[in-house]
Design a protein around this motif. Structure first.
Motif, mmCIF file in Angstrom:
data_model
loop_
_atom_site.group_PDB
_atom_site.id
_atom_site.type_symbol
_atom_site.label_atom_id
_atom_site.label_comp_id
_atom_site.label_asym_id
_atom_site.label_seq_id
_atom_site.Cartn_x
_atom_site.Cartn_y
_atom_site.Cartn_z
ATOM 1 N N LEU A 130 -1.298 -1.162 -3.113
ATOM 2 C CA LEU A 130 -1.067 -0.097 -2.139
ATOM 3 C C LEU A 130 -1.792 -0.410 -0.825
ATOM 4 O O LEU A 130 -1.220 -0.334 0.263
ATOM 5 C CB LEU A 130 -1.616 1.195 -2.742
ATOM 6 C CG LEU A 130 -1.049 2.519 -2.311
ATOM 7 C CD1 LEU A 130 0.367 2.630 -2.787
ATOM 8 C CD2 LEU A 130 -1.869 3.644 -2.922
ATOM 9 N N MET A 131 -3.055 -0.767 -0.956
ATOM 10 C CA MET A 131 -3.842 -1.049 0.235
ATOM 11 C C MET A 131 -3.348 -2.312 0.920
ATOM 12 O O MET A 131 -3.331 -2.397 2.148
ATOM 13 C CB MET A 131 -5.328 -1.183 -0.125
ATOM 14 C CG MET A 131 -5.893 0.056 -0.755
ATOM 15 S SD MET A 131 -5.524 1.538 0.185
ATOM 16 C CE MET A 131 -7.040 1.752 1.045
ATOM 17 N N MET B 174 -9.648 -0.132 4.137
ATOM 18 C CA MET B 174 -8.316 -0.617 3.763
ATOM 19 C C MET B 174 -8.371 -2.123 3.529
ATOM 20 O O MET B 174 -7.860 -2.630 2.527
ATOM 21 C CB MET B 174 -7.338 -0.271 4.897
ATOM 22 C CG MET B 174 -5.899 -0.595 4.635
ATOM 23 S SD MET B 174 -4.810 0.359 5.702
ATOM 24 C CE MET B 174 -5.096 -0.389 7.285
ATOM 25 N N GLY C 48 -0.560 -1.413 2.982
ATOM 26 C CA GLY C 48 -1.023 -0.767 4.203
ATOM 27 C C GLY C 48 -1.462 -1.788 5.239
ATOM 28 O O GLY C 48 -1.109 -1.697 6.418
#
Lengths: 298, 325
Positions: free
Chosen positions: A266-267, A52, A270
């Motif tokens: 997106l990561m 991630m 996260g």
């Protein structure tokens, strides 16, 4: 108490066994093997977290190539900055924070009397009370979400961060009670008696003795309540339909189905969303690990 | 008694005197005489009643109703009859059963393995324990994101690792191939949840008195024998409690499954929780969803009762052991 037992155990194992047919070399080899397994395990467990972080900070041109590079080929923070400039992530995080704050405050306020009831008072129906708490704690959210949503609609409480926090609190109070109960249990009766002798009431004994002596338990309750509401997707997805009120978990989850959100964003989302719980966890881990597990298996 | 009163009378506050002199100073017995417990109970009961108990009752009522074009009517067992004849429901019951069973086995064995591995005096053990508990702190949504990216058939890292295995050439569709999706979900849920089990098992391992091992060594017991006749019996109570918890927690699992596969491919990973959610929020069959939720509630009650029964037994056993030593 338990800590001293642990220390004793660890000290003991360093003393060579009484009858050791094999000299040190074999033991050394065994230790090295164990170390190797532990290191391998840690690597495997940490890999998704590493991945991630890697995908967030890897320069863009590498993230979508196949095969993906295993190491950093550079370091840039453009994913984070574009995430914050193109998505309303800051306000989503703020919403998550508000909801979590409401959850934490209500949970602590209600867990203290609950824990006192479980730990120090015996009354008619105390067994039923314990069972009610346990059942609430163990009940799957998906089983209650439909009537809960109907109830909230009747009250016009949907799309409201405060009432969402109340709902999370309702699910976290039971666990909070159990955690704090095990903490209250460790306070010796003599101390409470001394407090009575000095003229304080039962409520006074909670305020002056039990709470100050159960700080680790209180921290554990705060952590559990915070994680519980920060982590939720199920209820948020049903109760918040107004996009401008999304919590971070819900908002980031909508990225999955959106085509225009880049992978590195997106990561990055996260990473940003995991940051607060991980920091909290790391900073208190040593003190509350026992409290957290005690709450589940009382 | 008299001494206590005398002491208290000297104190400047008058009110507590009455309370202290009213009975024994033990909180437990004092509680019998006052109505303090009612005052403490009231807010919790009202709160939980409003947010949990009332909605449960409402949900059960919903299960016996049907709403058509804004009109609500009683339909008795019709929703349940529909459920019994619904193959999708039975498929999800089966999936739930397989999933919870798999999670109990995987979580407990992983937890036990990790606990045994780290229950040893080595340098940096608190660091290792901290690292191994990190998945616990990562929220569900980022977990799903990361695993989805890692398992992506086109550019995911897992297919690269898989390509190192001789014979694997094609791009594996981890989340859309029937059995693989199930395995992928189990792996993800296992990763997220195992730290809890290993921490609890570790603390129960550390409670085993060291003398037992010393004695066994003197008697010439090997490592496996020591595990079989000392370690394992001592942690069986904890393990059985954890098994019930693992059952309940995997039964509760929603986010990780829903956001990664949505219950698919087909109905392959659709547990009861997923099915209820889809029925309610995709097809808007609130009443039908409530009927399935009622069955789920019964299962949850069953799980809770099981937990209480096993826990009682564990506490009794600990008490007996404490009495012996």
């Amino acid at each position: 108490m338990a800590v001293s037992v642990v220390e004793a155990t660890t000290l003991r194992t360093r003393i060579p066994p009484v009858r050791n047919p094999w000299p040190r070399r074999k033991r050394k080899a065994k230790e090295a093997f164990r170390y190797a397994v532990i290191v391998a395990l840690c690597l495997v467990v940490l890999f998704p977290v590493y991945w991630m972080v890697l995908s967030t900070f890897q320069p863009e041109k590498y993230t979508l190539t196949y095969p993906p590079p295993l190491w950093f080929r550079g370091f840039n923070t453009s994913a984070i900055s574009s995430l914050f400039s193109q998505q309303p992530i800051a306000s989503w995080l703020f919403h998550s924070f508000i909801v979590s704050a409401v959850t934490v405050v209500i949970t602590v306020v209600l867990a203290v009397p609950g824990a006192y009831l479980l730990s120090r008072l015996r009354f008619r129906g105390s067994g039923a009370f314990g069972f009610l708490l346990l059942f609430t704690q163990l009940m799957p959210g998906a089983m209650i979400i439909v009537p809960e949503l109907e109830w909230y609609r009747t009250l016009h409480w949907t799309n409201n961060l405060f009432t969402l926090g109340l709902l999370y609190a309702a699910f976290n109070v039971p666990l909070g009670c159990w955690i704090l109960k095990s903490s209250f249990d460790t306070v010796p009766n003599e101390v409470i008696d001394a407090c009575y002798v000095d003229g304080c009431t039962q409520v006074g004994s909670i305020r002056r003795i039990l709470i100050p002596l159960s700080r680790a338990g209180l921290v554990a309750v705060v952590i559990v309540a915070f994680f519980g509401s920060w982590n939720d997707y199920l209820f948020a997805s049903a109760f918040l339909t107004n996009r401008s009120l999304y919590t971070a978990g819900l908002g980031i989850a909508t990225f999955i189905s959106q085509q225009n959100v880049q992978l590195f964003q997106l990561m990055a989302a996260g990473v940003v969303f995991s940051l607060l719980p991980v920091i909290l966890y790391v900073s208190v881990q040593r003190h509350v690990a026992r409290g957290l597990t005690a709450g589940a298996v009382k | 008694m008299a001494a206590t009163e005398a002491l208290v009378i000297d104190s400047p506050e008058a009110k507590p005197v009455r309370r202290a002199s009213r009975g024994n100073s033990f909180g437990r017995q004092a509680g019998l005489r006052s109505n303090l417990h009612l005052k403490l109970l009231a807010p919790i009961l009202v709160f939980e009643g409003l947010f949990v108990v009332y909605p449960i009752i409402r949900g059960v009522i919903l299960a016996f109703q049907q709403t058509n074009y804004g009109k609500t009517s009683w339909v008795g067992l019709a929703n349940f009859r529909q459920m019994i004849h619904d193959p999708i429901f039975w498929a999800s019951v089966r999936t739930t059963f397989e999933f919870t069973l798999a999670m109990v086995v995987v979580w407990l064995s992983l937890g036990l393995g990790v606990a045994l591995l780290t229950n040893w005096a080595f340098k940096g053990r608190s660091l290792v324990r901290g690292i191994l508990a990190i998945p616990w702190a990562i929220p569900d949504v980022p977990t799903v994101l990361t695993f989805t990216i890692m398992l992506d058939p086109n550019f995911g890292i897992l297919n690269r690792i898989a390509s190192w295995i001789p014979g694997v050439h094609h791009q594996i569709q981890w989340l859309t191939a029937p059995n693989l999706a199930f395995i992928a979900i189990i792996t993800m849920v296992a990763w997220k949840g195992f730290p809890f089990y290993s921490l609890v098992i570790l603390s129960s391992l550390q409670a085993i008195p060291d003398d037992l091992y010393e004695a066994a060594k003197v008697d010439g017991a090997g490592a496996f024998q020591r595990f079989r006749s000392i370690t394992f019996p001592s942690i069986v109570p904890t393990l059985s409690l954890l098994a019930v918890l693992a059952f309940i927690f995997s039964f509760q699992q929603f986010t990780l499954i829903y956001l990664s596969t949505g219950g698919g491919p087909g109905q392959d990973t659709s547990t009861i929780a997923i099915l209820i959610y889809n029925q309610a929020f995709q097809y808007f069959n609130y009443n039908y969803a409530s009927a399935m939720a009622a069955v789920g509630l019964l299962l949850a009650v069953f799980g809770t009762v099981l937990f209480v029964v096993i826990e009682r037994r564990v506490i009794r056993q600990r008490y007996l052991e404490g009495g012996l030593s």
